[in-house]
Design a protein around this motif. Structure first.
Motif, mmCIF file in Angstrom:
data_model
loop_
_atom_site.group_PDB
_atom_site.id
_atom_site.type_symbol
_atom_site.label_atom_id
_atom_site.label_comp_id
_atom_site.label_asym_id
_atom_site.label_seq_id
_atom_site.Cartn_x
_atom_site.Cartn_y
_atom_site.Cartn_z
ATOM 1 N N HIS A 47 -38.867 44.218 25.291
ATOM 2 C CA HIS A 47 -39.725 45.197 25.956
ATOM 3 C C HIS A 47 -41.175 44.842 25.663
ATOM 4 N N ASP A 48 -41.818 44.190 26.631
ATOM 5 C CA ASP A 48 -43.235 43.810 26.508
ATOM 6 C C ASP A 48 -43.505 43.060 25.209
ATOM 7 N N GLU A 49 -42.911 41.862 25.107
ATOM 8 C CA GLU A 49 -43.046 41.057 23.893
ATOM 9 C C GLU A 49 -43.678 39.698 24.178
ATOM 10 N N GLN A 50 -44.677 39.652 25.075
ATOM 11 C CA GLN A 50 -45.251 38.370 25.441
ATOM 12 C C GLN A 50 -45.896 37.634 24.267
ATOM 13 N N GLU A 51 -46.308 38.361 23.237
ATOM 14 C CA GLU A 51 -46.967 37.712 22.105
ATOM 15 C C GLU A 51 -45.973 36.979 21.206
ATOM 16 N N LEU A 52 -44.731 37.459 21.145
ATOM 17 C CA LEU A 52 -43.786 36.939 20.154
ATOM 18 C C LEU A 52 -42.503 36.366 20.745
ATOM 19 N N LEU A 53 -42.272 36.553 22.027
ATOM 20 C CA LEU A 53 -41.015 36.139 22.630
ATOM 21 C C LEU A 53 -40.792 34.638 22.558
ATOM 22 N N ALA A 54 -41.819 33.847 22.790
ATOM 23 C CA ALA A 54 -41.648 32.384 22.747
ATOM 24 C C ALA A 54 -41.208 31.933 21.356
ATOM 25 N N ARG A 55 -41.778 32.530 20.312
ATOM 26 C CA ARG A 55 -41.363 32.191 18.952
ATOM 27 C C ARG A 55 -39.883 32.500 18.760
ATOM 28 N N CYS A 56 -39.460 33.669 19.243
ATOM 29 C CA CYS A 56 -38.061 34.063 19.123
ATOM 30 C C CYS A 56 -37.144 33.069 19.815
ATOM 31 N N LEU A 57 -37.417 32.769 21.064
ATOM 32 C CA LEU A 57 -36.530 31.910 21.844
ATOM 33 C C LEU A 57 -36.574 30.465 21.366
ATOM 34 N N THR A 58 -37.700 30.020 20.837
ATOM 35 C CA THR A 58 -37.777 28.677 20.251
ATOM 36 C C THR A 58 -36.867 28.592 19.031
ATOM 37 N N THR B 188 -30.292 39.819 17.827
ATOM 38 C CA THR B 188 -31.598 39.771 17.191
ATOM 39 C C THR B 188 -32.588 40.478 18.099
ATOM 40 N N ASP B 189 -33.874 40.437 17.728
ATOM 41 C CA ASP B 189 -34.918 41.116 18.491
ATOM 42 C C ASP B 189 -35.970 40.123 18.955
ATOM 43 N N ALA B 190 -36.694 40.495 19.985
ATOM 44 C CA ALA B 190 -37.669 39.598 20.586
ATOM 45 C C ALA B 190 -38.888 39.354 19.695
ATOM 46 N N ASP B 191 -39.124 40.216 18.714
ATOM 47 C CA ASP B 191 -40.245 40.016 17.802
ATOM 48 C C ASP B 191 -39.823 39.303 16.529
ATOM 49 N N SER B 192 -38.658 38.669 16.571
ATOM 50 C CA SER B 192 -38.092 38.042 15.381
ATOM 51 C C SER B 192 -37.863 36.554 15.599
ATOM 52 N N VAL C 165 -33.652 36.657 8.685
ATOM 53 C CA VAL C 165 -34.453 36.611 9.910
ATOM 54 C C VAL C 165 -35.864 37.107 9.632
ATOM 55 N N LEU C 166 -36.835 36.386 10.151
ATOM 56 C CA LEU C 166 -38.239 36.792 10.068
ATOM 57 C C LEU C 166 -38.540 37.729 11.219
ATOM 58 N N THR C 167 -39.134 38.867 10.935
ATOM 59 C CA THR C 167 -39.461 39.799 12.006
ATOM 60 C C THR C 167 -40.908 40.250 11.883
ATOM 61 N N SER C 168 -41.432 40.824 12.928
ATOM 62 C CA SER C 168 -42.816 41.268 12.932
ATOM 63 C C SER C 168 -43.051 42.317 11.843
ATOM 64 N N GLY C 169 -44.197 42.208 11.193
ATOM 65 C CA GLY C 169 -44.576 43.204 10.197
ATOM 66 C C GLY C 169 -45.477 44.283 10.766
ATOM 67 N N ARG C 170 -45.477 44.427 12.082
ATOM 68 C CA ARG C 170 -46.326 45.439 12.702
ATOM 69 C C ARG C 170 -45.853 46.843 12.321
ATOM 70 N N VAL C 171 -46.760 47.775 12.370
ATOM 71 C CA VAL C 171 -46.429 49.154 11.987
ATOM 72 C C VAL C 171 -46.160 50.043 13.200
ATOM 73 N N GLU C 172 -46.469 49.545 14.388
ATOM 74 C CA GLU C 172 -46.163 50.272 15.617
ATOM 75 C C GLU C 172 -45.199 49.427 16.426
ATOM 76 N N THR D 51 -43.611 45.011 31.560
ATOM 77 C CA THR D 51 -44.757 45.005 32.464
ATOM 78 C C THR D 51 -45.727 43.874 32.134
ATOM 79 N N ASP D 52 -45.352 43.027 31.192
ATOM 80 C CA ASP D 52 -46.241 41.937 30.783
ATOM 81 C C ASP D 52 -45.646 40.601 31.240
ATOM 82 N N ARG D 53 -45.945 39.520 30.527
ATOM 83 C CA ARG D 53 -45.503 38.178 30.924
ATOM 84 C C ARG D 53 -44.173 37.777 30.285
ATOM 85 N N SER D 54 -43.441 38.728 29.765
ATOM 86 C CA SER D 54 -42.180 38.385 29.100
ATOM 87 C C SER D 54 -41.223 37.637 30.021
#
Length: 226
Positions: A8-19, A95-99, A200-207, A45-48
């Protein structure tokens, strides 16, 4: 073997996940395992979508805005592609797209499956680049290798296909669909294994993308170091 990634709107981290998944899938395929990776774009709604198109994955689009519904749709599509004769021989890795998963992520889960595990609860760790230095130090001091706590994280969760089906699958809820599935599996008498071998490494974001989830845990802990 099925791999499901809700997005869900993970354009910043999706490439890392899929790589990272590309490397894990390659390791499993070299071991003779067929793997179907399904990426579920949920109300993006982004470039995911454009990012996912650059990888060798099956893309499913839904508009539920509920991670449980996205995971459920992904599993359904993966099982359709695999067309399994016996769900007892199918493993569903989540897994998740931010991971980002390690290269041994799938092969380790398969080893545990073949040893009799029905559910694998893998550990996750936040990206220390997202944390305050004191918070990262606290995390290292309170998490010890070889002693997995057995928490349920959708970012590192595996389940045997027959157990998934008997437990009713992921429920179409905004959060905690992973916890509900594991609780249902335990009620059936499933063999549940906790492991930190393929963390698994996942995002440390708080939101995060759900009201609760891992981001809520990070947010609660981060408040100590604000």
């Amino acid at each position: 073997m099925a791999v499901v990634v809700p997005v869900h709107d993970e354009q910043e981290l999706l490439a890392r996940c899929l790589t990272s998944l590309t490397a894990a899938v390659g390791a499993a395929e070299r071991a003779g395992v067929r793997v179907e990776v399904v990426t579920v774009l949920d109300a993006c709604t982004d470039r995911s979508a454009a990012i996912a198109d650059g990888f060798d994955v099956t893309v499913v689009e839904v508009s539920a805005a509920r991670v449980g519904a996205a995971r459920r749709a992904g599993v359904a599509e993966a099982l359709r592609l695999l067309d399994p004769v016996d769900l007892g021989d199918v493993w569903i890795a989540n897994t998740d797209a931010d991971s980002a998963v390690p290269a041994n992520w799938l092969t380790h889960q398969l080893t545990l499956m073949r040893a009799g595990s029905d559910v694998v609860l893998g550990t996750v760790r936040p990206d220390f680049a997202d944390l305050a230095p004191a918070h990262a130090a606290y995390w290292r001091a309170t998490h010890h290798r070889g002693r997995p706590p057995g928490n349920t994280h959708g970012a590192n969760l595996g389940v045997r296909g027959s157990v998934y089906r008997a437990a009713g699958g992921f429920t179409e809820v905004p959060e905690h669909e992973d916890v509900r599935l594991v609780e249902a599996a335990r009620a059936l008498g499933a063999v549940v294994t906790a492991s930190d071998v393929a963390e698994v490494l996942t995002s440390g974001r708080v939101e995060g993308r759900t009201p609760g989830g891992y981001a809520a845990f990070v947010r609660a802990t981060a408040a100590q170091f604000a």
